[in-house]
Design a protein around this motif. Structure first.
Motif, PDB file in Angstrom:
ATOM      1  N   ASP A  93       0.842  -1.210   0.000  1.00  0.00           N
ATOM      2  CA  ASP A  93       0.000   0.000   0.000  1.00  0.00           C
ATOM      3  C   ASP A  93       0.872   1.252   0.000  1.00  0.00           C
ATOM      4  O   ASP A  93       0.596   2.218  -0.723  1.00  0.00           O
ATOM      5  CB  ASP A  93      -0.906   0.016   1.245  1.00  0.00           C
ATOM      6  N   ALA A  94       1.930   1.228   0.824  1.00  0.00           N
ATOM      7  CA  ALA A  94       2.797   2.403   0.924  1.00  0.00           C
ATOM      8  C   ALA A  94       3.512   2.688  -0.393  1.00  0.00           C
ATOM      9  O   ALA A  94       3.645   3.845  -0.812  1.00  0.00           O
ATOM     10  CB  ALA A  94       3.808   2.206   2.061  1.00  0.00           C
ATOM     11  N   GLU A  97       0.999   4.134  -2.878  1.00  0.00           N
ATOM     12  CA  GLU A  97       0.702   5.544  -2.640  1.00  0.00           C
ATOM     13  C   GLU A  97       1.844   6.430  -3.125  1.00  0.00           C
ATOM     14  O   GLU A  97       1.633   7.446  -3.788  1.00  0.00           O
ATOM     15  CB  GLU A  97       0.459   5.772  -1.146  1.00  0.00           C
ATOM     16  N   GLN A 100       1.871   6.289  -6.968  1.00  0.00           N
ATOM     17  CA  GLN A 100       0.584   6.491  -7.635  1.00  0.00           C
ATOM     18  C   GLN A 100       0.201   5.314  -8.529  1.00  0.00           C
ATOM     19  O   GLN A 100      -0.136   5.460  -9.707  1.00  0.00           O
ATOM     20  CB  GLN A 100       0.614   7.802  -8.452  1.00  0.00           C
ATOM     21  N   HIS A 102      -1.478   0.938  -8.128  1.00  0.00           N
ATOM     22  CA  HIS A 102      -2.283   0.104  -7.242  1.00  0.00           C
ATOM     23  C   HIS A 102      -1.394  -0.841  -6.424  1.00  0.00           C
ATOM     24  O   HIS A 102      -0.330  -1.256  -6.897  1.00  0.00           O
ATOM     25  CB  HIS A 102      -3.271  -0.739  -8.059  1.00  0.00           C
ATOM     26  N   ALA A 103      -1.851  -1.197  -5.236  1.00  0.00           N
ATOM     27  CA  ALA A 103      -1.085  -2.103  -4.368  1.00  0.00           C
ATOM     28  C   ALA A 103      -0.827  -3.440  -5.059  1.00  0.00           C
ATOM     29  O   ALA A 103       0.210  -4.076  -4.850  1.00  0.00           O
ATOM     30  CB  ALA A 103      -1.831  -2.322  -3.054  1.00  0.00           C
TER      31      ALA A 103
END
Lengths: 400, 400
Positions: A93-94, A97, A100, A102-103
C-alpha cells in the motif's frame, strides 16, 4: 566492480535506502520501479512453509501489470501468520501511494531471520524517501542492499545485439551468506529493456532458472523465501512473441549466461565454502536420474567434508551413487573422473590411478567430478561447495 | 559392561581373533557358529552400489540352513568388482572347510574402507584358529571385534519368559565411529535360543528393524555394507509359527527393545555427536509423511548445527517441515514443542515462549523435538544427533 561497469536498463529505476530493519548502518530496503508495459515473470520457493511476501507476490503477479518490486533484508517475514500477511500488504500500500499505482502492482520480497515479525513501521517510514530517490543508475547499491550474510554483492550484465538493437540484461542476486544462518535464502532479480510477450517471458524464466539456480546446492536446505524475478521493460526492440525466433534464442542465451553467473556466485559465496565443485553425471537413463545422482553426491556431508580436506575419498562417491540409483545398478559400468584423472574404472579403483593425482585435483579451488553411469544417454551437472569448519562455526555459533 | 552380564545363547558359539586386516593390535575377525536347525533372517543395505559380501550373503541366505557368520572389520570389500566376489567366496570356503559345512551355509560380512581389496590371505590364515576357539561365551569380545571407528562396543540383552521357558535374546552392533570416515556402516547381529519358523523370523526382523535401525540418522548417508541379522537357534521352547501367538508377541517385544537399544547406541556414538535427539512428528496424514518430515528435520545441516550450538533456532525447523511436505500446508495448524516447551503455535512463535526456555531444553544431552502438523492422525519418530566441529574434523582430517 565499479558502478560504471553495470549498464542501466531502460524502463527501470532503482533506489536503495536505510530502513534500519536491524541494528546496522547500511541500506536494507530496495525499491525497483518498472516502466508501464513492462512484463514480469518469476519463480518462487517450493517450500510449503513459504513466507508472507511470497504468498502476496504470487497473488499479485497473477494479476499482471506489475510496476514495482520492494525488497527488504534483515527479516524474512516467514512463519509470522496472519500478521505477516497484513504487514506485507501494508508495505505494498505504501509503495502504491508513493508511486501512484495500485497495491496489486507491487511485488514484495523479504530475506533474513525466520519467525520474527517485520518491523513494518520502519519500512513504511523509508518507502517515501526511496520513491523520491529513484534513479536509472544504482544496480551495484541494489545488490548490496539485499545482502544479509553474503560476503560480497552479486551482479552480472550483458549487452546483446538482437534484431539490430543493442539490448541490455542486468541481474543481481543474494544468498548463502555468513553469520546469520537461518536463511540459505536466495533472491535474484534480472531485468532487460527488451520486449517479451508475457507467456514467452514466463517460459524464459523457467528455462533460465532450470539450468542455473535449480542446479546449485550449498547445504541441501531450501529456504522459505527464495524467488527469482525476470523483468522485460519492453522499451527497446520489437516485441518477441515466439520461441522459434532467432532473436528470442539470442536473448535467452544471454539470460541463461546471467542466471548461471549469479547462481555460481551464490555457491562460491556459500557459507564457509572453500571449494567450488561441478558434479557432472553422464550416461544416465534420464535427466532426473542424472540430477538425482549429482545432488546426492553434491549434498552428502561425507563427500563435502572430503572436498574440504582435499581428500579424493572416492568410496564416498560410490556410496552416494548407490544411494541415488533405484532398482538395479550394474556397478561394472561405472567410471569416475576427477578433472581428467580417472579414479574409478568399471566400478572399482582404476589400475593406473595414483592417490597423488587425485589429491592434486582436489587441492584446487575449482574442479570437476564427472561420473559415467553406463546406463543411458542423459547428462546433467550441478554446482556445489564443500563443508568446512567455518560452516559449522557460522551456523552454530553466530549468537555467541 | 562386564562380560558376565551378557548371557550365552544356546546354539551359538563365537570366536574373535586378530587377522591383522589393518596395521593394528586387536581382534578384527569374528566367527559365529549356529547350531544345526537355526533359523536366520536378515535385512541388507538398499544402496545399489552394495559390497561383495552383501551380494554373497543375500545369495546364501536365500538357500537356507545357514550355519556360520563371518565378519571382518577394517575393509568393506565394496567397489572391488569381480575380485571382491572371488575374495568373499574364498573366505566362505575356508569357514566351510574349518567347520565341515558347505560354503553356501556361511554368511560373509565386511566393514571398513570402501574401494580397497580385501587382504584375503590374512582372513584365510586366521579362520582355522577362529574355528578352534569357538565358545558359548564371547559376545562382548564379538562386539569389540566388529568395531571400526566406533568409540565403544554396543551390546544389548534380555531374558523373557515365553510359554514357560526362559528365552534369551542377545544383540551386538557397530556403527558411526570416528577417525575413519568412509563408512557410516552399520552392522547388527541379534540371536535368540527361541525356535521361530523361517517366515515368521523374516517378518520379525523386518518389524524390529523398521522401528529401530530404520529410524536413525547420523548424517543421512546410507553405507554400502549395512546389514542386520537375526538368528533363532531353536534350542529352547516350542516352535513359534503364528504372529497371533502371545508367545510370538512377547518375543517380538523383547526383540524390538534389543533392536532399539542397539540403534540408539549407534546414534549416541555417531561421529562427533554431542546430543541425542528424538524428533517426533504427530498429526500427519500418513506414516510416510510423518517419517519424511522427521528425517528432513533430523538430517538438515542447519538444524543439526543448531542442535550442536544449543541454539533453539526454530526457523530452521519450519524450513525443514516446509521442505518435507508436498502439496498444500496449512501452516496455521503447525505446533512445535521442545520437550514440554511450546515454541511454535499456529505456525508462528508461541506468545508465551521465552528464548531462555528453549535454550534450556537444547542445552541438555538428550531431548525431544515434537512437531504437530495438524493434518491427520499418524505419528512417527526418529533418533538423530548433532553436527559438530568434531564431525568435520573426523571426516575431513583423518588422513592428516
Amino acid at each position: 566492480m565499479p558502478e560504471l561497469s553495470i549498464p542501466s536498463v531502460q524502463g527501470i529505476r532503482l533506489a536503495s535506502v536505510p530502513a534500519k530493519i536491524k541494528d546496522w548502518e547500511r541500506n536494507d530496503l530496495l525499491l525497483i520501479e518498472l516502466a508501464e508495459g513492462a512484463s514480469v515473470a518469476a519463480t518462487f520457493t517450493q517450500n510449503t512453509f513459504c513466507a508472507a511476501p511470497v504468498i502476496v507476490a504470487k497473488e499479485h503477479i497473477g494479476k499482471g501489470a506489475i510496476r514495482a518490486l520492494l525488497v527488504n533484508a534483515g527479516n524474512a517475514n516467514a512463519a509470522t501468520g496472519l500478521k505477516g500477511l497484513v504487514d506485507t500488504r501494508a508495505t505494498c500500500d505504501a509503495v502504491a501511494e508513493a508511486l501512484q499505482i495500485h497495491a496489486e502492482q507491487v511485488l514484495p520480497f523479504s530475506t533474513g531471520v525466520i519467525g520474527e515479525h517485520l518491523p513494518v513501521q520502519k519500512l513504511l517510514d523509508a518507502i517515501p524517501a526511496a520513491a523520491r530517490q529513484l534513479n536509472a543508475v544504482g544496480w551495484q547499491q541494489a545488490a548490496e542492499a539485499i545482502m544479509t550474510t553474503d560476503t560480497r554483492p552479486k551482479t552480472a550484465s550483458r549487452t546483446v545485439q538482437i534484431n539490430g538493437e543493442l539490448i541490455t540484461v542486468v541481474g543481481i542476486a543474494k544468498g548463502s551468506g555468513m553469520i546469520q544462518p537461518n536463511m540459505a535464502t536466495m533472491l535474484a532479480y534480472v531485468a532487460t529493456d527488451a520486449a517479451v510477450e508475457q507467456s514467452l517471458l514466463d517460459q524464459m524464466v523457467r528455462e533460465a532458472v532450470n539450468v542455473s539456480f535449480n542446479r546449485i546446492s550449498v547445504d541441501g536446505d531450501t529456504s522459505t523465501n527464495d524467488a527469482c524475478v525476470l523483468v522485460a521493460t519492453g522499451v527497446r526492440g520489437e516485441l518477441l512473441k515466439s520461441d522459434d525466433d532467432t532473436a528470442y534464442r539470442d536473448l535467452l542465451e544471454a539470460m541463461i549466461q546471467i542466471h548461471i553467473e549469479l547462481a555460481q556466485a551464490v555457491v562460491k559465496d556459500g557459507e564457509g565454502a572453500t571449494k567450488f565443485v561441478t558434479v557432472q553425471v553422464d550416461a544416465a537413463q534420464s535427466s532426473e536420474e542424472a540430477l538425482k545422482v549429482a545432488f546426492e553426491v553434491g549434498n552428502s556431508p561425507l563427500v563435502k567434508t572430503a572436498l574440504y580436506a582435499s581428500d579424493p575419498n572416492w568410496g564416498r562417491l560410490v556410496m552416494a551413487i548407490g544411494n541415488a540409483i533405484e532398482g538395479n545398478l550394474d556397478t561394472d559400468k561405472v567410471n569416475i573422473f576427477l578433472d581428467k584423472v580417472q579414479v574409478v574404472s568399471a566400478g572399482g579403483r582404476a589400475q593406473e590411478y595414483r592417490e597423488e593425482s587425485g589429491e592434486q585435483v582436489f587441492s584446487q579451488p575449482e574442479f570437476l567430478i564427472r561420473i559415467e553411469l553406463g546406463r543411458g544417454q542423459c547428462s546433467e551437472h550441478i554446482w556445489t561447495c564443500d563443508f568446512s569448519h567455518e560452516y559449522v562455526t557460522i551456523n552454530a555459533e553466530y549468537r555467541t
